[in-house]
Design an enzyme around this catalytic site. Structure first.
Site, PDB file in Angstrom:
ATOM      1  N   ALA A 139       0.800  -1.214   0.000  1.00 26.01           N
ATOM      2  CA  ALA A 139       0.000   0.000   0.000  1.00 26.01           C
ATOM      3  C   ALA A 139       0.838   1.273   0.000  1.00 26.01           C
ATOM      4  O   ALA A 139       0.315   2.359   0.228  1.00 26.01           O
ATOM      5  CB  ALA A 139      -0.918   0.003   1.222  1.00 26.01           C
ATOM      6  N   ASN A 177       2.224  -4.943   7.659  1.00 27.98           N
ATOM      7  CA  ASN A 177       3.237  -5.348   6.702  1.00 27.98           C
ATOM      8  C   ASN A 177       3.891  -4.129   6.059  1.00 27.98           C
ATOM      9  O   ASN A 177       5.072  -4.153   5.720  1.00 27.98           O
ATOM     10  CB  ASN A 177       2.622  -6.252   5.629  1.00 27.98           C
ATOM     11  CG  ASN A 177       2.342  -7.646   6.153  1.00 27.98           C
ATOM     12  OD1 ASN A 177       3.226  -8.336   6.635  1.00 27.98           O
ATOM     13  ND2 ASN A 177       1.091  -8.060   6.074  1.00 27.98           N
ATOM     14  N   HIS A 203      -1.016   6.165   5.229  1.00 30.80           N
ATOM     15  CA  HIS A 203       0.366   5.806   5.545  1.00 30.80           C
ATOM     16  C   HIS A 203       1.207   7.068   5.421  1.00 30.80           C
ATOM     17  O   HIS A 203       1.188   7.729   4.381  1.00 30.80           O
ATOM     18  CB  HIS A 203       0.877   4.743   4.576  1.00 30.80           C
ATOM     19  CG  HIS A 203       0.015   3.527   4.505  1.00 30.80           C
ATOM     20  ND1 HIS A 203       0.213   2.424   5.301  1.00 30.80           N
ATOM     21  CD2 HIS A 203      -1.063   3.253   3.732  1.00 30.80           C
ATOM     22  CE1 HIS A 203      -0.708   1.519   5.024  1.00 30.80           C
ATOM     23  NE2 HIS A 203      -1.497   1.995   4.075  1.00 30.80           N
TER      24      HIS A 203
END
Length: 258
Positions: A117, A181, A210
């Site tokens: 991502a 992850n 993120h």
């Protein structure tokens, strides 16, 4: 028809399968005993690793979690089958990481570690050799993505953001094996010892966000990715499956399989 393998058949795997024409690829999905997900016509389920390997898929996509990486991926690589590893947080176990690296050095098949991502990992790899490099990765998601964790702690993030975790990539990956992850992808790029990880439940978050902040002698950089959640799993970004599809497509091209 090209035969490809899957480990697991959850949200991410379904997204991967749906991205390829059903009449061009036959999938072999390794599932745990008792699992009975609805499978499309071009996906066949097996329950033993030897059955997956015996089908001789041209490549395998792991999308079942960190335990699956440890249990299955080394044997698949030793069998000469290239593998895309989605649950790269499993590599926080140095013994497993060393085993996979040894297999690759001895002529085992290629193991691909996708960005998932995230973006910006090329920048982090570039500054990794600088001794003063420091990186902070923050996972910021709506409280709905952390309902179980908030309930366990007896906390609420209904009105104000709440930091659930701050620590090292190894600690983060072990504390949230299904959800961070991305944090270990940052750590692999920049160096585990240079990265701090934060997990925040934020009622103002509009998606799975993120944030990467980097400082070094080369300068400063910040990256922010706000990803739409997967339709049936708010903890997983829809972009994750797209990234894995791209990684698998690149692997097939490199191996000359399509």
């Amino acid at each position: 028809m090209l035969t490809l393998g899957l480990i697991g058949y959850g949200t991410v795997a379904r997204g991967i399968v749906s991205a390829f024409p059903p009449d061009s690829i036959g999938w072999i999905a390794l599932l745990r005993d008792g699992a009975s997900p609805a499978l499309p016509a071009n996906v066949r389920a097996v329950t033993r690793l030897d059955m997956l390997i015996g089908a001789r898929p041209k490549a395998v996509m792991e999308a079942a979690g960190q335990e699956a990486v440890a249990s299955y991926v080394p044997a698949i690589l030793e069998a000469g089958i290239p593998t895309v590893i989605a649950s790269i947080g499993a590599l926080c176990d140095p013994a497993l990481a060393d085993r996979i690296a040894t297999i690759r050095r001895k002529g085992g098949a290629r193991a691909v570690l996708p960005a998932g991502a995230l973006g910006g990992l090329d920048y982090l790899r570039a500054i990794a050799a600088l001794p003063d490099a420091r990186v902070r990765y923050t996972s910021r998601k709506p409280p709905s993505a952390w309902q179980a964790e908030l309930a366990t702690l007896g906390l609420s993030a209904e009105h104000e953001e709440l930091m659930l975790f701050e620590g090292t990539p190894d600690e983060a990956t072990r504390a949230y094996p299904k959800n961070l992850n991305a944090a270990f992808a940052v750590a692999l790029a920049a160096g585990v010892g240079k990265v701090t990880v934060r997990v925040i439940a934020d009622p103002k978050a509009t998606g799975n966000t993120h944030e990467i902040e980097a400082e070094s002698a080369a300068g400063t950089a910040s990256f922010r990715f706000t990803n739409a959640p997967a339709p049936d799993n708010p903890k997983t970004s829809a972009l994750t499956a797209l990234s894995l599809v791209a990684a698998l497509g690149e692997l097939l091209d490199v191996e000359g399989l399509r």
